[in-house]
Motif scaffolding. Structure first.
Motif, PDB file in Angstrom:
ATOM      1  N   MET A   8      64.806 -51.584  58.771  1.00 53.32           N
ATOM      2  CA  MET A   8      63.984 -52.600  58.118  1.00 53.32           C
ATOM      3  C   MET A   8      63.939 -52.382  56.610  1.00 53.32           C
ATOM      4  SD  MET A   8      60.846 -52.580  60.853  1.00 53.32           S
ATOM      5  CE  MET A   8      59.670 -53.193  59.670  1.00 53.32           C
ATOM      6  N   MET A   9      63.776 -51.123  56.204  1.00 52.15           N
ATOM      7  CA  MET A   9      63.702 -50.804  54.785  1.00 52.15           C
ATOM      8  C   MET A   9      65.021 -51.143  54.087  1.00 52.15           C
ATOM      9  SD  MET A   9      62.706 -47.170  53.017  1.00 52.15           S
ATOM     10  CE  MET A   9      64.167 -46.354  53.644  1.00 52.15           C
ATOM     11  N   TRP A  10      66.144 -50.835  54.721  1.00 58.40           N
ATOM     12  CA  TRP A  10      67.450 -51.083  54.130  1.00 58.40           C
ATOM     13  C   TRP A  10      67.752 -52.566  53.985  1.00 58.40           C
ATOM     14  CZ3 TRP A  10      70.783 -47.296  57.517  1.00 58.40           C
ATOM     15  CH2 TRP A  10      70.525 -45.981  57.132  1.00 58.40           C
ATOM     16  N   THR A  11      67.361 -53.358  55.014  1.00 56.74           N
ATOM     17  CA  THR A  11      67.825 -54.746  55.087  1.00 56.74           C
ATOM     18  C   THR A  11      66.761 -55.793  54.799  1.00 56.74           C
ATOM     19  OG1 THR A  11      67.330 -54.901  57.444  1.00 56.74           O
ATOM     20  CG2 THR A  11      69.552 -54.138  56.832  1.00 56.74           C
ATOM     21  N   GLY A  12      65.492 -55.423  54.931  1.00 61.06           N
ATOM     22  CA  GLY A  12      64.419 -56.407  54.797  1.00 61.06           C
ATOM     23  C   GLY A  12      64.227 -57.230  56.066  1.00 61.06           C
ATOM     24  N   ALA A  13      64.888 -56.844  57.144  1.00 59.82           N
ATOM     25  CA  ALA A  13      64.755 -57.556  58.417  1.00 59.82           C
ATOM     26  C   ALA A  13      63.426 -57.185  59.084  1.00 59.82           C
ATOM     27  CB  ALA A  13      65.924 -57.190  59.342  1.00 59.82           C
ATOM     28  N   SER A  14      63.015 -58.004  60.042  1.00 55.12           N
ATOM     29  CA  SER A  14      61.775 -57.725  60.780  1.00 55.12           C
ATOM     30  C   SER A  14      61.994 -56.566  61.752  1.00 55.12           C
ATOM     31  CB  SER A  14      61.338 -58.966  61.553  1.00 55.12           C
ATOM     32  OG  SER A  14      62.217 -59.196  62.638  1.00 55.12           O
ATOM     33  N   GLU A  15      60.891 -56.018  62.231  1.00 55.99           N
ATOM     34  CA  GLU A  15      60.973 -54.905  63.186  1.00 55.99           C
ATOM     35  C   GLU A  15      61.690 -55.337  64.459  1.00 55.99           C
ATOM     36  OE1 GLU A  15      58.109 -51.618  65.417  1.00 55.99           O
ATOM     37  OE2 GLU A  15      57.197 -53.261  64.288  1.00 55.99           O
ATOM     38  N   ARG A  16      61.359 -56.513  64.985  1.00 54.99           N
ATOM     39  CA  ARG A  16      61.984 -57.014  66.213  1.00 54.99           C
ATOM     40  C   ARG A  16      63.490 -57.171  66.020  1.00 54.99           C
ATOM     41  NH1 ARG A  16      60.969 -55.822  70.463  1.00 54.99           N
ATOM     42  NH2 ARG A  16      63.149 -55.456  70.617  1.00 54.99           N
ATOM     43  N   THR A  17      63.887 -57.694  64.877  1.00 54.54           N
ATOM     44  CA  THR A  17      65.314 -57.872  64.596  1.00 54.54           C
ATOM     45  C   THR A  17      66.020 -56.524  64.542  1.00 54.54           C
ATOM     46  OG1 THR A  17      64.915 -59.924  63.393  1.00 54.54           O
ATOM     47  CG2 THR A  17      66.965 -58.763  62.904  1.00 54.54           C
ATOM     48  N   ALA A  18      65.421 -55.559  63.841  1.00 52.96           N
ATOM     49  CA  ALA A  18      66.017 -54.224  63.739  1.00 52.96           C
ATOM     50  C   ALA A  18      66.148 -53.590  65.121  1.00 52.96           C
ATOM     51  CB  ALA A  18      65.179 -53.343  62.819  1.00 52.96           C
ATOM     52  N   LYS A  19      65.129 -53.724  65.943  1.00 48.98           N
ATOM     53  CA  LYS A  19      65.185 -53.150  67.301  1.00 48.98           C
ATOM     54  C   LYS A  19      66.248 -53.840  68.145  1.00 48.98           C
ATOM     55  CE  LYS A  19      60.606 -51.142  67.511  1.00 48.98           C
ATOM     56  NZ  LYS A  19      59.292 -51.136  68.168  1.00 48.98           N
ATOM     57  N   ASN A  20      66.442 -55.139  67.944  1.00 48.21           N
ATOM     58  CA  ASN A  20      67.511 -55.837  68.670  1.00 48.21           C
ATOM     59  C   ASN A  20      68.881 -55.310  68.270  1.00 48.21           C
ATOM     60  OD1 ASN A  20      66.031 -57.558  70.346  1.00 48.21           O
ATOM     61  ND2 ASN A  20      65.838 -59.116  68.761  1.00 48.21           N
ATOM     62  N   TRP A  21      69.072 -55.003  66.990  1.00 53.07           N
ATOM     63  CA  TRP A  21      70.342 -54.429  66.549  1.00 53.07           C
ATOM     64  C   TRP A  21      70.546 -53.054  67.154  1.00 53.07           C
ATOM     65  CZ3 TRP A  21      69.285 -55.354  60.671  1.00 53.07           C
ATOM     66  CH2 TRP A  21      69.359 -56.712  60.389  1.00 53.07           C
ATOM     67  N   ILE A  22      69.503 -52.240  67.163  1.00 51.29           N
ATOM     68  CA  ILE A  22      69.601 -50.865  67.666  1.00 51.29           C
ATOM     69  C   ILE A  22      69.862 -50.856  69.168  1.00 51.29           C
ATOM     70  CG2 ILE A  22      68.292 -48.725  67.979  1.00 51.29           C
ATOM     71  CD1 ILE A  22      66.906 -49.559  65.232  1.00 51.29           C
ATOM     72  N   SER A  23      69.264 -51.801  69.881  1.00 48.96           N
ATOM     73  CA  SER A  23      69.473 -51.864  71.330  1.00 48.96           C
ATOM     74  C   SER A  23      70.812 -52.505  71.692  1.00 48.96           C
ATOM     75  CB  SER A  23      68.332 -52.654  71.987  1.00 48.96           C
ATOM     76  OG  SER A  23      68.435 -54.032  71.664  1.00 48.96           O
ATOM     77  N   GLY A  24      71.437 -53.185  70.734  1.00 41.15           N
ATOM     78  CA  GLY A  24      72.705 -53.848  71.008  1.00 41.15           C
ATOM     79  C   GLY A  24      72.547 -55.235  71.582  1.00 41.15           C
ATOM     80  N   THR A  25      71.315 -55.755  71.596  1.00 41.69           N
ATOM     81  CA  THR A  25      71.083 -57.104  72.102  1.00 41.69           C
ATOM     82  C   THR A  25      71.726 -58.137  71.195  1.00 41.69           C
ATOM     83  OG1 THR A  25      68.973 -56.350  72.999  1.00 41.69           O
ATOM     84  CG2 THR A  25      69.284 -58.727  72.842  1.00 41.69           C
ATOM     85  N   TYR A  26      71.595 -57.936  69.896  1.00 41.62           N
ATOM     86  CA  TYR A  26      72.193 -58.793  68.884  1.00 41.62           C
ATOM     87  C   TYR A  26      72.824 -57.912  67.813  1.00 41.62           C
ATOM     88  CZ  TYR A  26      69.199 -62.362  70.948  1.00 41.62           C
ATOM     89  OH  TYR A  26      68.589 -63.206  71.821  1.00 41.62           O
ATOM     90  N   GLY A  27      73.714 -58.494  67.023  1.00 37.88           N
ATOM     91  CA  GLY A  27      74.292 -57.786  65.886  1.00 37.88           C
ATOM     92  C   GLY A  27      73.814 -58.420  64.597  1.00 37.88           C
ATOM     93  N   PRO A  28      73.816 -57.677  63.514  1.00 35.53           N
ATOM     94  CA  PRO A  28      73.357 -58.224  62.241  1.00 35.53           C
ATOM     95  C   PRO A  28      74.309 -59.281  61.679  1.00 35.53           C
ATOM     96  CG  PRO A  28      74.168 -55.989  61.955  1.00 35.53           C
ATOM     97  CD  PRO A  28      74.187 -56.260  63.416  1.00 35.53           C
ATOM     98  N   ALA A  29      73.730 -60.272  60.983  1.00 36.73           N
ATOM     99  CA  ALA A  29      74.518 -61.290  60.288  1.00 36.73           C
ATOM    100  C   ALA A  29      75.078 -60.674  59.009  1.00 36.73           C
ATOM    101  CB  ALA A  29      73.645 -62.496  59.972  1.00 36.73           C
ATOM    102  N   ALA A  30      75.918 -61.400  58.339  1.00 36.14           N
ATOM    103  CA  ALA A  30      76.695 -60.881  57.208  1.00 36.14           C
ATOM    104  C   ALA A  30      75.850 -60.209  56.135  1.00 36.14           C
ATOM    105  CB  ALA A  30      77.526 -61.993  56.592  1.00 36.14           C
TER     106      ALA A  30
END
Length: 142
Positions: A65-87
């Motif tokens: 979250m600190m690196w990207t400014g993304a929300s906590e839910r979004t960051a957790k989705n990336w970490i779990s592999g549910t979704y990948g980050p956009a460009a």
């Protein structure tokens, strides 16, 4: 200390990449309907890279979250592999994480670029070590 952290991060990147490749080879990751195989590899590779470099989900989510400014839910989705980050988020992750950078270059088939980066880091590290050794030897001669 900073150099040791950088080397640990590089090793984490390699182990994350190896873990991802083993999981992919074992067929552990499956596609959602209509998702491309590269999309699955991307999601899981980013997930493995973040987990390897940042550790548990709580700390990893906060750093992400600190690196990207993304929300906590979004960051957790990336970490779990549910979704990948956009460009734009991926660029920020690559800016802060050697592990993510290595995984993205591997997925793009650009391993030689990462090898060049690693060689530059090793060269700088060796140069620092040689300077330190010279300083020690010079003190001993006095």
């Amino acid at each position: 200390m900073l150099r040791e952290h950088s080397l640990r991060r590089q090793k984490a990147g390699l182990s994350a990449l190896c873990q991802f490749m083993r999981c992919a080879a074992n067929g552990r990751y499956t596609a959602a309907e209509g998702e491309s195989p590269l999309g699955i590899r991307y999601r899981k590779a980013i997930s493995a890279a973040l987990a390897a470099e940042l550790g548990g989900a709580g700390r990893a989510a906060k750093d992400t979250m600190m690196w990207t400014g993304a929300s906590e839910r979004t960051a957790k989705n990336w970490i779990s592999g549910t979704y990948g980050p956009a460009a734009e988020h991926l660029i920020e992750l690559m800016r802060h994480s050697d592990t993510v950078l290595a995984v993205v270059l591997e997925l793009a088939g650009r391993n030689e670029a990462m090898n060049s980066i690693r060689l530059g880091l090793v060269r700088n590290e060796l140069s620092d070590i040689l300077r330190s050794l010279n300083a020690i030897c010079d003190r001993d001669e006095d």
